[in-house]
Design a protein around this motif. Structure first.
Motif, mmCIF file in Angstrom:
data_model
loop_
_atom_site.group_PDB
_atom_site.id
_atom_site.type_symbol
_atom_site.label_atom_id
_atom_site.label_comp_id
_atom_site.label_asym_id
_atom_site.label_seq_id
_atom_site.Cartn_x
_atom_site.Cartn_y
_atom_site.Cartn_z
ATOM 1 N N THR A 37 0.682 4.293 -2.849
ATOM 2 C CA THR A 37 0.387 5.704 -2.563
ATOM 3 C C THR A 37 1.566 6.592 -2.955
ATOM 4 O O THR A 37 1.368 7.718 -3.432
ATOM 5 N N PRO A 65 0.812 -1.227 0.000
ATOM 6 C CA PRO A 65 0.000 0.000 0.000
ATOM 7 C C PRO A 65 0.839 1.269 0.000
ATOM 8 O O PRO A 65 0.512 2.223 -0.727
ATOM 9 N N VAL A 119 -3.499 11.867 -2.323
ATOM 10 C CA VAL A 119 -4.158 10.679 -1.784
ATOM 11 C C VAL A 119 -5.023 11.072 -0.598
ATOM 12 O O VAL A 119 -4.540 11.608 0.399
ATOM 13 N N ASP A 170 -6.686 5.647 2.049
ATOM 14 C CA ASP A 170 -5.924 4.432 1.792
ATOM 15 C C ASP A 170 -6.122 3.496 2.980
ATOM 16 O O ASP A 170 -5.423 3.594 3.978
ATOM 17 N N LEU A 181 -8.068 2.791 -2.405
ATOM 18 C CA LEU A 181 -7.198 3.939 -2.612
ATOM 19 C C LEU A 181 -7.994 5.000 -3.365
ATOM 20 O O LEU A 181 -8.538 4.730 -4.445
#
Length: 254
Positions: A226, A222, A236, A239, A249
């Motif tokens: 990002t 992850p 972003v 998340d 996301l």
């Protein structure tokens, strides 16, 4: 054709809607609820386009049309799944807004869109890990950032496969009904790749029949994903883990 696309053509495509629960309208409603919760909706009284990368039979595509996007381009490597999407679109009254494209999602956005023109791009249902390499993910995110207009949204859902499972934990029941059972098990090849084996049992003519297939999936961390979004200039906003254990996301183009 990628290994994942070939696997879907030969094994999973005809069972995909069944894998989602068997009711595409219910699946589309759930996707619309998630997108609405994230803040995605077409601006009122304005033509807004969206792109669904890896659309499958169309739960996200139908959701985007329901949320008011006047043009939704749906891209997938599976012709049977695109045909199924068109059937669902006709049934739901959204066919005029939906434009299917049979092709690989890699490199498709510069051919389908102009820079800074798209209001929303989604890549959901664990599509990103189906790409052959991390470099393909990086290039796709860069293309997404270029295609989005200022304030445009990008949503991805994917399964985090970075934690290695061992022994019987590697066997995962997907779905079972009276006439079909789908189970998968995982082989961890290296830090970047897991090999997914699908075992599909179907019952007909009084006998159970087994079909099998395998394909590689990326183990996308992850934080790495990002970081790629931020490197491409996206902000972003979310998340975390969402419905069905998939990570969600959500990013916007400032």
């Amino acid at each position: 054709m990628t290994a994942a696309a070939d696997h879907y053509d030969h094994l999973l495509a005809e069972h995909y809607t069944w894998m989602l629960g068997g009711d595409i309208e219910t699946a589309a409603a759930a996707q619309a609820e998630l997108l609405r919760e994230l803040g995605l909706a077409a601006p009122p009284e304005e033509d807004a386009s969206a792109v669904d990368l890896g659309c499958g039979p169309g739960p996200q595509t139908l959701a985007l049309a329901r949320l008011g996007f006047t043009s939704v381009t749906a891209v997938d490597t599976s012709a049977p799944l695109l045909d199924e999407l068109l059937e669902h679109a006709a049934h739901s009254g959204t066919a005029q807004a939906i434009h299917p494209v049979h092709g690989d999602i890699r490199g498709i956005l510069p051919r389908l869109t102009t820079p800074s023109s798209v209001a929303a791009i989604v890549c959901m249902g664990d599509t990103l890990p189906h790409l052959p390499a991390r470099a393909d993910v990086q290039e796709l995110i860069a293309d997404i950032a270029k295609a989005l207009r200022p304030g445009g949204s990008f949503v991805a859902t994917y399964r985090d496969l970075t934690r290695e499972l061992h022994g019987p934990d590697r066997f995962i029941p997907v779905r079972s009904t009276v006439d079909r059972i789908l189970t998968c098990f995982l082989d961890y090849l290296d830090e970047d790749t897991v090999l997914v084996h699908d075992l599909l049992h179907t019952h007909h003519d009084g006998t159970w029949h087994l079909k099998t297939g395998s394909y590689p999936k990326l183990r996308l961390r992850p934080q790495w994903l990002t970081d790629q979004c931020r490197a491409a200039g996206l902000d972003v906003r979310r998340d975390d883990v969402g419905p069905r254990g998939l990570r969600v996301l959500y990013a916007i183009k400032p």
